[in-house]
Motif scaffolding. Structure first.
Motif, short mmCIF file in Angstrom:
data_model
loop_
_atom_site.label_atom_id
_atom_site.label_comp_id
_atom_site.label_asym_id
_atom_site.label_seq_id
_atom_site.Cartn_x
_atom_site.Cartn_y
_atom_site.Cartn_z
N ILE A 215 34.13 41.15 43.73
CA ILE A 215 35.14 41.49 44.74
C ILE A 215 36.50 41.76 44.13
O ILE A 215 37.36 42.38 44.76
CB ILE A 215 35.25 40.38 45.81
CG1 ILE A 215 35.59 39.03 45.16
CG2 ILE A 215 33.98 40.28 46.62
CD1 ILE A 215 35.86 37.92 46.16
N LYS A 216 36.71 41.32 42.87
CA LYS A 216 38.02 41.51 42.26
C LYS A 216 37.91 41.33 40.76
O LYS A 216 37.15 40.49 40.28
CB LYS A 216 39.03 40.50 42.83
CG LYS A 216 40.48 40.74 42.47
CD LYS A 216 41.38 39.74 43.19
CE LYS A 216 42.84 39.95 42.88
NZ LYS A 216 43.70 38.96 43.59
N ASN A 217 38.66 42.13 40.00
CA ASN A 217 38.74 41.93 38.56
C ASN A 217 40.10 42.39 38.06
O ASN A 217 40.65 43.36 38.57
CB ASN A 217 37.61 42.66 37.83
CG ASN A 217 37.71 44.17 37.99
OD1 ASN A 217 38.33 44.85 37.17
ND2 ASN A 217 37.09 44.71 39.04
N TYR A 218 40.66 41.67 37.08
CA TYR A 218 41.97 42.02 36.57
C TYR A 218 42.22 41.34 35.21
O TYR A 218 41.59 40.34 34.88
CB TYR A 218 43.07 41.62 37.56
CG TYR A 218 43.10 40.15 37.95
CD1 TYR A 218 43.92 39.24 37.31
CD2 TYR A 218 42.30 39.68 39.00
CE1 TYR A 218 43.96 37.91 37.67
CE2 TYR A 218 42.32 38.34 39.37
CZ TYR A 218 43.15 37.46 38.71
OH TYR A 218 43.18 36.13 39.08
N ARG A 219 43.12 41.93 34.44
CA ARG A 219 43.55 41.35 33.18
C ARG A 219 44.60 40.28 33.45
O ARG A 219 45.45 40.42 34.33
CB ARG A 219 44.15 42.43 32.28
CG ARG A 219 43.16 43.42 31.72
CD ARG A 219 42.37 42.84 30.56
NE ARG A 219 43.22 42.43 29.44
CZ ARG A 219 43.57 43.23 28.44
NH1 ARG A 219 43.17 44.48 28.42
NH2 ARG A 219 44.33 42.76 27.46
N LEU A 220 44.53 39.21 32.67
CA LEU A 220 45.53 38.15 32.76
C LEU A 220 45.83 37.72 31.34
O LEU A 220 45.09 36.94 30.74
CB LEU A 220 45.01 36.98 33.60
CG LEU A 220 46.02 35.89 33.97
CD1 LEU A 220 47.18 36.47 34.76
CD2 LEU A 220 45.35 34.79 34.79
N GLY A 221 46.93 38.24 30.79
CA GLY A 221 47.20 38.00 29.39
C GLY A 221 46.09 38.60 28.54
O GLY A 221 45.71 39.76 28.71
N LYS A 222 45.50 37.80 27.66
CA LYS A 222 44.41 38.27 26.81
C LYS A 222 43.06 38.18 27.49
O LYS A 222 42.04 38.66 26.94
CB LYS A 222 44.37 37.45 25.52
CG LYS A 222 44.00 35.98 25.72
CD LYS A 222 44.01 35.23 24.41
CE LYS A 222 43.64 33.76 24.59
NZ LYS A 222 42.25 33.56 25.08
N ASP A 223 43.00 37.58 28.67
CA ASP A 223 41.73 37.28 29.32
C ASP A 223 41.40 38.28 30.44
O ASP A 223 42.27 38.99 30.95
CB ASP A 223 41.76 35.87 29.91
CG ASP A 223 42.01 34.80 28.86
OD1 ASP A 223 41.45 34.93 27.76
OD2 ASP A 223 42.77 33.85 29.15
N LEU A 224 40.13 38.30 30.82
CA LEU A 224 39.65 39.10 31.95
C LEU A 224 39.19 38.15 33.04
O LEU A 224 38.39 37.23 32.78
CB LEU A 224 38.49 39.99 31.50
CG LEU A 224 37.77 40.77 32.62
CD1 LEU A 224 38.71 41.79 33.25
CD2 LEU A 224 36.51 41.46 32.05
N ILE A 225 39.69 38.33 34.25
CA ILE A 225 39.31 37.49 35.39
C ILE A 225 38.36 38.26 36.29
O ILE A 225 38.66 39.39 36.70
CB ILE A 225 40.53 37.03 36.19
CG1 ILE A 225 41.61 36.43 35.27
CG2 ILE A 225 40.11 36.02 37.27
CD1 ILE A 225 41.16 35.23 34.49
N LEU A 226 37.22 37.65 36.59
CA LEU A 226 36.24 38.25 37.50
C LEU A 226 36.03 37.32 38.69
O LEU A 226 35.84 36.11 38.51
CB LEU A 226 34.89 38.44 36.77
CG LEU A 226 34.90 39.32 35.52
CD1 LEU A 226 33.50 39.34 34.89
CD2 LEU A 226 35.35 40.74 35.84
#
Length: 232
Positions: A215-226
């Motif tokens: 439902i959502k994905n984005y970069r957060l600093g060096k990490d990837l949030i799913l």
């Protein structure tokens, strides 16, 4: 204080459960030695913002023993009332009495079985009763559905699940997880004995797998949030 938001809804008499975890690209949540420093600073702040917004946070006993977590809101500005109720799934009442999870920062609920063949089980149970709220369920393993109903009655409408891997699998197998928020760090550790996001007995066939909707994905600093919803 109930912090539930109207956007989180569960049809059953149980909390809306969000599994939150950080893992390496190869799916490990800890190395074979138990090292689990995976998230970047930005993701740690995201996690504590989520802790602030939920009513309860749950882990298994192995996480308590290995990491001695506080399970409080402390990586962002907060007050004591921002801390969620802490829940430990602890079949054999093994929570150490000096654990940080037993501090007076928030209420702690420890779910243990109704009996055990271990000689000092009753003594451990009685000691934990003096420092935490005890929930009894099941003979050899906690009945997770009964626990969820109890937590709901206690006012926990949104529950954050932080594992570990065996508890994660037990919860998703029972259909008790509604959403997953996963931080994927750009690193690989490998290892046959390194913990993965889900362990436990596993399913035998791919057609038994739990299906998810991204439902959502984005970069957060060096990490990837799913962020995923669990298909029901």
């Amino acid at each position: 204080m109930i912090k539930k938001q109207n956007s989180f809804k569960c049809d059953d008499m149980r909390p809306y459960v969000i599994l939150n975890a950080a893992m390496t690209l190869d799916g490990k949540i800890a190395t074979k030695t138990g090292s689990s420093e995976i998230s970047g600073e930005e993701d740690l702040k995201r996690v504590h913002e989520l802790r602030r917004d939920v009513d309860g946070i749950m882990v298994g006993i192995n996480t308590v023993i290995a990491d001695d977590p506080r399970l409080t809101v402390h990586k962002i500005p907060s007050k004591k009332q921002d801390n969620p109720i802490r829940v430990v799934v602890d079949n054999k009442a093994r929570t150490p009495l000096n654990s940080r999870i037993l501090s007076d920062d928030a209420e702690t609920i420890i779910a243990i079985t109704e009996n055990s063949n271990e000689e000092d089980f009753k003594e451990r149970h009685q000691k934990l009763e003096k420092v935490a709220t005890i929930f009894l369920s099941g003979k050899k393993q906690i009945n997770l559905k009964d626990l969820m109903e109890y937590l709901y009655i206690k006012g926990i409408k949104i529950l954050m699940l932080e594992g570990g891997s065996t508890l994660n699998f037990s919860m998703i197998k029972e259909g008790l997880i509604d959403e997953l928020r996963i931080c994927i760090a750009p690193m690989v550790v490998g290892g046959h004995n390194s913990k993965t996001l889900f362990d436990g007995e596993g399913f035998d066939f791919m057609n038994e797998a739990i299906n998810l909707d991204l439902i959502k994905n984005y970069r957060l600093g060096k990490d990837l949030i799913l962020e995923y919803k669990v298909k029901k």
